[in-house]
Design a protein around this motif. Sequence first.
Motif, PDB file in Angstrom:
ATOM      1  N   GLU B 162     -58.700 -56.502 -40.018  1.00  0.00           N
ATOM      2  CA  GLU B 162     -58.170 -55.903 -41.248  1.00  0.00           C
ATOM      3  C   GLU B 162     -56.650 -55.794 -41.210  1.00  0.00           C
ATOM      4  O   GLU B 162     -55.978 -55.839 -42.229  1.00  0.00           O
ATOM      5  N   ASP B 163     -56.152 -55.587 -39.993  1.00  0.00           N
ATOM      6  CA  ASP B 163     -54.745 -55.227 -39.807  1.00  0.00           C
ATOM      7  C   ASP B 163     -53.834 -56.418 -39.541  1.00  0.00           C
ATOM      8  O   ASP B 163     -52.662 -56.236 -39.200  1.00  0.00           O
ATOM      9  N   ASN B 166     -50.016 -56.927 -40.649  1.00  0.00           N
ATOM     10  CA  ASN B 166     -49.557 -55.620 -41.104  1.00  0.00           C
ATOM     11  C   ASN B 166     -48.414 -55.132 -40.206  1.00  0.00           C
ATOM     12  O   ASN B 166     -48.644 -54.662 -39.090  1.00  0.00           O
ATOM     13  N   CYS B 169     -47.995 -51.495 -38.431  1.00  0.00           N
ATOM     14  CA  CYS B 169     -48.860 -51.049 -37.329  1.00  0.00           C
ATOM     15  C   CYS B 169     -48.029 -50.263 -36.305  1.00  0.00           C
ATOM     16  O   CYS B 169     -46.997 -50.732 -35.817  1.00  0.00           O
ATOM     17  N   GLU B 173     -51.596 -46.982 -33.202  1.00  0.00           N
ATOM     18  CA  GLU B 173     -52.683 -47.806 -33.751  1.00  0.00           C
ATOM     19  C   GLU B 173     -52.971 -49.007 -32.844  1.00  0.00           C
ATOM     20  O   GLU B 173     -54.123 -49.402 -32.672  1.00  0.00           O
ATOM     21  N   LYS B 177     -56.531 -49.873 -31.042  1.00  0.00           N
ATOM     22  CA  LYS B 177     -57.203 -51.174 -31.153  1.00  0.00           C
ATOM     23  C   LYS B 177     -57.504 -51.783 -29.791  1.00  0.00           C
ATOM     24  O   LYS B 177     -58.610 -52.268 -29.567  1.00  0.00           O
TER      25      LYS B 177
END
Lengths: 333, 333
Positions: B162-163, B166, B169, B173, B177
């Motif tokens: 999803e990320d 991005n 981040c 985060e 992950k």
Amino acid sequence: MEIIKEQFEVRQYNGKLDFKDIPELKLVEAELMKAVSDTNGTVRDMCIHILDAGGKRIRPLLVIYSGLIFGENTPELLQTAVAAELIHMASLIHDDIVDNSVLRRSRPSINSIWGNNFAVLGGDYLFAKAFGILSSKNLNCGMEYMVEAIQSMCGGEIVQAEDRFNCDCSLEEYYEKIACKTAILLKCCCQAGAAAQNAAQEEIELIGEYGLNLGLAFQITDDILDLCGSSELTGKPKREDLRQGIISMPIIYLLGNKANHHWVKNVIEERKFDDDTISKICSVIAKTGIMEKCYDRVRIHIEKAQKSLDNLPDSYHKEILYRLADMVYARMN
Amino acid sequence: MEIIKEQFEVRQYNGKLDFKDIPELKLVEAELMKAVSDTNGTVRDMCIHILDAGGKRIRPLLVIYSGLIFGENTPELLQTAVAAELIHMASLIHDDIVDNSVLRRSRPSINSIWGNNFAVLGGDYLFAKAFGILSSKNLNCGMEYMVEAIQSMCGGEIVQAEDRFNCDCSLEEYYEKIACKTAILLKCCCQAGAAAQNAAQEEIELIGEYGLNLGLAFQITDDILDLCGSSELTGKPKREDLRQGIISMPIIYLLGNKANHHWVKNVIEERKFDDDTISKICSVIAKTGIMEKCYDRVRIHIEKAQKSLDNLPDSYHKEILYRLADMVYARMN
């Protein structure tokens, strides 16, 4: 069984094999929702999508009703049923990747909305969730049966994928494949339910025979409907399996028919699936009595399934399982 | 720990973190081969392919050596280790579908040889095989830890997917992950090994801390190597993660650097990954001391991992785990 039929007031469900009104399945539905409620983001969206799409919930029904033949309802039985449905959902998500399907239960499939990469992970997540439920509640029986079922399903799906467009597929090989990909999960659901209630080994085997034959009847029906049914009933585009090169029972019978063997083999091997050709295949299947031969097979499995129940303790729940088998047949007519 | 280091004769392994010569891992190797030997056709080919590709076998090593701190070797410990490696293999097969990877351990990936459809089923088969081993041997501890690990891995991979691209981040985060997708499995391997030997709860937590920090160190190292290492070391095309939009620790530091924030963000968001641009990113990372900052982080996790071992009973096996942590650091230099 006739006497039993009269002894019990049997609730009527609609002809679509949708059992969500059964009280035990309402609990399953609530637990399924709870099982996915600790997720968020895309995982949650995928889970809700597949839950909302519905489904017949036959697998949790089999777990619970097989169990209820042998004892009162327990939280363990409910959780085993929830795990069985999560495993089924996970396998559907992965099957749709394998088959490149865009529709599932008349809605866009997970892979068609979120792509294969999310669909792979979504399926894995649901498998893990199911095993999480089984392991956290120490449901060892359920675990063993569900593991057996998943191994069969993967094996069956892989052989099916290898065997696409193979016109030499025998009826025996067809049975082996549908047992693995569909019927063994149903068998394991019944056995897991019975085992959770400490049924005797021979009772577990009988209820397993019921599940296996119900599953075979169900898959043969599905294969007939793929060729002759409406998309509304199957929730999938018509004749999709044939286009994918899946050689099902009606096609095996058609290939076994001398007058039609060569042109049908040519169509399949050359993948000439235009609408006219497919219509011709279906009309020959209808005219040559092949549908009746397939229906006969379904009937045989339904009878075997019901006969397996005869030596189990009589009960309202056994009666429902008996009627459930009839409904598979009714679905085709 | 210095005293312990002298007390034990520590076997030397090559710098590549390949432990297959360790006697316990030879048993694991034989059991892995046995686990896939009842398959045939494409399933078998896929399993043999991934087994032959090798791998460091760190997970079974962690299970067994964590267990051996607390007691003699047992068949249960060995089987838990085998299940852990099967789960790792399954997750690699599925990850390669998710990432569209064509290489794994310097060889063509399963999906690039057999296609996504077989790769999905192959991964499922190995997951089921692992759970089959855990359930048939009643290895409930192992089961719970492995289920936790798979749930984390799926969750982590989904968030990572999803990320992608991005640039907002955060380091927090990123840690979340990599914990989910890598470190929690290593943690669970250590815990499963200790729990199988009836270690006390606080000992299980300490060994879990070791595994978690080892995993974090390992993944940060991997992320550094993706940008600056050779393909030979990683077995994957260089800078593949960056091209896939995975924002790793060095990139987060680079984005946090005012002088470079805008152009780097633009490169990532616009996906302008030509060779010159990527070379520029790597050279800026090298020049601005970002690599050193990342190395420092790795060092911190290695020290934390080793510190967690301090309160566990001294043994040869603990010493090996201590040295294993050092080797992660050595891998980068």
